[in-house]
Scaffold this motif. Structure first.
Motif, PDB file in Angstrom:
ATOM      1  N   PRO A  31      42.772 -40.982   3.298  1.00  0.00           N
ATOM      2  CA  PRO A  31      43.962 -41.820   3.580  1.00  0.00           C
ATOM      3  C   PRO A  31      43.878 -43.245   3.549  1.00  0.00           C
ATOM      4  CG  PRO A  31      43.352 -40.702   5.523  1.00  0.00           C
ATOM      5  CD  PRO A  31      42.506 -40.087   4.638  1.00  0.00           C
ATOM      6  N   GLU A  32      42.637 -43.697   3.936  1.00  0.00           N
ATOM      7  CA  GLU A  32      42.440 -45.226   4.006  1.00  0.00           C
ATOM      8  C   GLU A  32      42.028 -45.618   2.408  1.00  0.00           C
ATOM      9  OE1 GLU A  32      39.101 -48.339   5.797  1.00  0.00           O
ATOM     10  OE2 GLU A  32      39.631 -46.256   6.687  1.00  0.00           O
ATOM     11  N   LEU A  33      41.434 -44.907   1.759  1.00  0.00           N
ATOM     12  CA  LEU A  33      41.252 -45.203   0.383  1.00  0.00           C
ATOM     13  C   LEU A  33      42.748 -45.058  -0.364  1.00  0.00           C
ATOM     14  CD1 LEU A  33      39.692 -46.007  -2.014  1.00  0.00           C
ATOM     15  CD2 LEU A  33      39.203 -43.447  -2.263  1.00  0.00           C
ATOM     16  N   ARG A  34      43.498 -44.064  -0.011  1.00  0.00           N
ATOM     17  CA  ARG A  34      44.851 -43.950  -0.927  1.00  0.00           C
ATOM     18  C   ARG A  34      45.753 -45.352  -0.372  1.00  0.00           C
ATOM     19  NH1 ARG A  34      45.278 -38.959   1.204  1.00  0.00           N
ATOM     20  NH2 ARG A  34      47.010 -39.601   2.675  1.00  0.00           N
ATOM     21  N   ALA A  35      45.681 -45.661   0.848  1.00  0.00           N
ATOM     22  CA  ALA A  35      46.504 -47.151   1.179  1.00  0.00           C
ATOM     23  C   ALA A  35      46.071 -48.229   0.649  1.00  0.00           C
ATOM     24  CB  ALA A  35      46.195 -47.203   2.578  1.00  0.00           C
ATOM     25  N   GLY A  36      44.676 -48.282   0.360  1.00  0.00           N
ATOM     26  CA  GLY A  36      44.145 -49.425  -0.280  1.00  0.00           C
ATOM     27  C   GLY A  36      44.614 -49.401  -1.770  1.00  0.00           C
ATOM     28  N   ILE A  37      44.460 -48.444  -2.617  1.00  0.00           N
ATOM     29  CA  ILE A  37      44.768 -48.086  -3.854  1.00  0.00           C
ATOM     30  C   ILE A  37      46.470 -48.300  -3.736  1.00  0.00           C
ATOM     31  CG2 ILE A  37      45.293 -46.513  -5.771  1.00  0.00           C
ATOM     32  CD1 ILE A  37      42.407 -47.643  -5.233  1.00  0.00           C
ATOM     33  N   ALA A  38      47.211 -48.023  -3.100  1.00  0.00           N
ATOM     34  CA  ALA A  38      48.535 -48.516  -2.990  1.00  0.00           C
ATOM     35  C   ALA A  38      48.933 -49.693  -3.010  1.00  0.00           C
ATOM     36  CB  ALA A  38      49.335 -47.512  -1.966  1.00  0.00           C
ATOM     37  N   GLU A  39      48.077 -50.513  -2.162  1.00  0.00           N
ATOM     38  CA  GLU A  39      48.377 -51.982  -2.178  1.00  0.00           C
ATOM     39  C   GLU A  39      47.900 -52.502  -3.349  1.00  0.00           C
ATOM     40  OE1 GLU A  39      46.132 -53.603   1.050  1.00  0.00           O
ATOM     41  OE2 GLU A  39      46.861 -52.495   2.609  1.00  0.00           O
ATOM     42  N   TYR A  40      46.888 -52.084  -4.104  1.00  0.00           N
ATOM     43  CA  TYR A  40      46.548 -52.797  -5.282  1.00  0.00           C
ATOM     44  C   TYR A  40      47.760 -52.470  -6.231  1.00  0.00           C
ATOM     45  CZ  TYR A  40      41.507 -53.717  -4.969  1.00  0.00           C
ATOM     46  OH  TYR A  40      40.365 -54.044  -4.875  1.00  0.00           O
ATOM     47  N   ALA A  41      48.084 -51.117  -6.398  1.00  0.00           N
ATOM     48  CA  ALA A  41      49.314 -50.878  -7.254  1.00  0.00           C
ATOM     49  C   ALA A  41      50.400 -51.765  -7.007  1.00  0.00           C
ATOM     50  CB  ALA A  41      49.579 -49.467  -7.124  1.00  0.00           C
ATOM     51  N   ASN A  42      51.076 -51.945  -5.796  1.00  0.00           N
ATOM     52  CA  ASN A  42      52.335 -52.750  -5.527  1.00  0.00           C
ATOM     53  C   ASN A  42      51.760 -54.105  -5.935  1.00  0.00           C
ATOM     54  OD1 ASN A  42      53.469 -50.576  -4.127  1.00  0.00           O
ATOM     55  ND2 ASN A  42      52.570 -50.939  -2.511  1.00  0.00           N
ATOM     56  N   ALA A  43      50.750 -54.617  -5.552  1.00  0.00           N
ATOM     57  CA  ALA A  43      50.629 -56.206  -6.249  1.00  0.00           C
ATOM     58  C   ALA A  43      50.673 -56.078  -7.754  1.00  0.00           C
ATOM     59  CB  ALA A  43      48.916 -56.425  -5.634  1.00  0.00           C
ATOM     60  N   GLU A  44      49.857 -55.245  -8.487  1.00  0.00           N
ATOM     61  CA  GLU A  44      50.191 -55.073  -9.606  1.00  0.00           C
ATOM     62  C   GLU A  44      51.487 -55.210 -10.322  1.00  0.00           C
ATOM     63  OE1 GLU A  44      47.584 -52.537 -12.499  1.00  0.00           O
ATOM     64  OE2 GLU A  44      49.264 -51.651 -12.415  1.00  0.00           O
ATOM     65  N   LYS A  45      52.339 -54.041  -9.599  1.00  0.00           N
ATOM     66  CA  LYS A  45      53.816 -54.093  -9.965  1.00  0.00           C
ATOM     67  C   LYS A  45      54.312 -55.435  -9.705  1.00  0.00           C
ATOM     68  CE  LYS A  45      55.458 -50.515  -9.074  1.00  0.00           C
ATOM     69  NZ  LYS A  45      55.840 -48.908  -8.286  1.00  0.00           N
ATOM     70  N   ASP A  46      54.214 -56.129  -8.649  1.00  0.00           N
ATOM     71  CA  ASP A  46      54.929 -57.274  -8.139  1.00  0.00           C
ATOM     72  C   ASP A  46      54.509 -58.331  -9.252  1.00  0.00           C
ATOM     73  OD1 ASP A  46      55.972 -56.261  -6.153  1.00  0.00           O
ATOM     74  OD2 ASP A  46      54.654 -56.974  -4.798  1.00  0.00           O
ATOM     75  N   VAL A  47      53.416 -58.463  -9.898  1.00  0.00           N
ATOM     76  CA  VAL A  47      52.920 -59.589 -10.625  1.00  0.00           C
ATOM     77  C   VAL A  47      53.914 -59.263 -11.980  1.00  0.00           C
ATOM     78  CG1 VAL A  47      51.155 -60.378 -12.301  1.00  0.00           C
ATOM     79  CG2 VAL A  47      50.707 -59.720  -9.982  1.00  0.00           C
ATOM     80  N   THR A  48      53.877 -57.807 -12.671  1.00  0.00           N
ATOM     81  CA  THR A  48      54.279 -57.595 -13.794  1.00  0.00           C
ATOM     82  C   THR A  48      56.093 -57.998 -13.735  1.00  0.00           C
ATOM     83  OG1 THR A  48      54.589 -55.110 -13.181  1.00  0.00           O
ATOM     84  CG2 THR A  48      52.841 -56.050 -14.576  1.00  0.00           C
ATOM     85  N   ALA A  49      56.455 -57.585 -12.473  1.00  0.00           N
ATOM     86  CA  ALA A  49      58.052 -57.613 -12.210  1.00  0.00           C
ATOM     87  C   ALA A  49      58.230 -59.193 -12.161  1.00  0.00           C
ATOM     88  CB  ALA A  49      58.380 -57.057 -10.869  1.00  0.00           C
ATOM     89  N   GLY A  50      57.392 -59.866 -11.534  1.00  0.00           N
ATOM     90  CA  GLY A  50      57.469 -61.468 -11.522  1.00  0.00           C
ATOM     91  C   GLY A  50      57.585 -62.226 -12.781  1.00  0.00           C
ATOM     92  N   CYS A  51      56.694 -61.798 -13.702  1.00  0.00           N
ATOM     93  CA  CYS A  51      56.585 -62.387 -14.974  1.00  0.00           C
ATOM     94  C   CYS A  51      57.736 -61.859 -15.804  1.00  0.00           C
ATOM     95  CB  CYS A  51      55.200 -61.496 -15.850  1.00  0.00           C
ATOM     96  SG  CYS A  51      53.733 -62.374 -15.197  1.00  0.00           S
ATOM     97  N   ASP A  52      58.366 -60.639 -15.621  1.00  0.00           N
ATOM     98  CA  ASP A  52      59.488 -60.187 -16.353  1.00  0.00           C
ATOM     99  C   ASP A  52      60.814 -61.199 -16.095  1.00  0.00           C
ATOM    100  OD1 ASP A  52      58.322 -58.140 -17.694  1.00  0.00           O
ATOM    101  OD2 ASP A  52      59.161 -56.614 -16.371  1.00  0.00           O
ATOM    102  N   ALA A  53      60.872 -61.297 -14.584  1.00  0.00           N
ATOM    103  CA  ALA A  53      62.024 -62.193 -13.942  1.00  0.00           C
ATOM    104  C   ALA A  53      61.911 -63.530 -14.450  1.00  0.00           C
ATOM    105  CB  ALA A  53      61.873 -62.242 -12.538  1.00  0.00           C
ATOM    106  N   LEU A  54      60.446 -64.110 -14.665  1.00  0.00           N
ATOM    107  CA  LEU A  54      60.287 -65.447 -15.233  1.00  0.00           C
ATOM    108  C   LEU A  54      60.272 -65.507 -16.601  1.00  0.00           C
ATOM    109  CD1 LEU A  54      57.683 -66.445 -12.457  1.00  0.00           C
ATOM    110  CD2 LEU A  54      59.859 -67.447 -12.896  1.00  0.00           C
ATOM    111  N   GLY A  55      60.586 -64.482 -17.393  1.00  0.00           N
ATOM    112  CA  GLY A  55      60.549 -64.542 -18.970  1.00  0.00           C
ATOM    113  C   GLY A  55      59.043 -64.682 -19.654  1.00  0.00           C
TER     114      GLY A  55
END
Length: 211
Positions: A109-133
């Protein structure tokens, strides 16, 4: 705006690290002078250096560049995007980890939580780039090595060199695909120059599977 090409102005976040230093070297060899961001003072003449911490983006005077290569924390980059995006920016190339796709369902569960944080950060970068063109490419390498500089394979090799043996717990059936830091740099630069790689995520394993 200039077309994206070999002479594009580039900012390398994490430029003094394993992958970032190879990106700097290759961009310099192509005839450019990349800009490197580092928290400590650097003497490498192959780059123009900005001293600053991505955790405090408002304190940095961000240059006008076409491409940003980020080998640092995806979370820090996601938080910093509104500060560092300039009108000239066309592409962000971000390094994360293959574990996002291979370890998401781990029984730990600790590893899953860490990976989820990585995935959410990655998603936030791509979404932020999309929003900024801004177009983006995400590269997910496996375990990265660079002779004498990494803290995994080089450490094992050093131990074997001194002790002449390597202690193994269990049967050693786990498989790994180490990828060299310079290969990661080559992939990043090629991705930045490729229209086909816009808004794509690529796993980046090494070419050999070993126990």
């Amino acid at each position: 705006m200039r077309p994206l090409g070999e002479k594009s102005q580039s900012l390398v976040i994490g430029a003094s690290g394993m992958v970032g230093s190879h990106i700097v070297r290759r961009l310099f060899s192509d005839g450019g002078q990349p800009i490197g961001l580092s928290r400590s003072e650097q003497q490498d003449a192959r780059a123009e250096w900005i001293r600053g911490d991505l955790a405090h983006p408002q304190s940095i005077s961000w240059p006008q560049v076409d491409v940003i290569y980020c080998t640092a924390s995806a979370r820090l980059l996601a938080n910093a995007l509104p500060e560092l995006v300039t009108p000239s920016l066309k592409r962000v190339v971000l390094f994360t980890t293959t574990s996002i796709s291979t370890k998401a369902n781990s029984t730990d569960p600790e590893l899953r939580a860490g990976i989820a944080e990585y995935a959410n950060a990655e998603k936030d970068v791509t979404a932020g780039c999309d929003a900024l063109g801004v177009k983006w490419t995400v590269l997910r390498p496996t375990i990265i090595y660079d002779e004498g500089r990494d803290k995994n394979l080089s450490r094992i090799a050093h131990l074997i060199g001194k002790a002449r043996f390597f202690p193994l717990c269990g049967r050693g059936r786990g498989l790994r695909q180490p990828v060299h830091a310079e290969d990661c740099a080559v992939a990043a630069i090629q991705a930045a120059r490729s229209v086909a790689a816009e808004n794509k995520i690529y796993d980046l394993p090494g070419g050999e599977t070993i126990t």
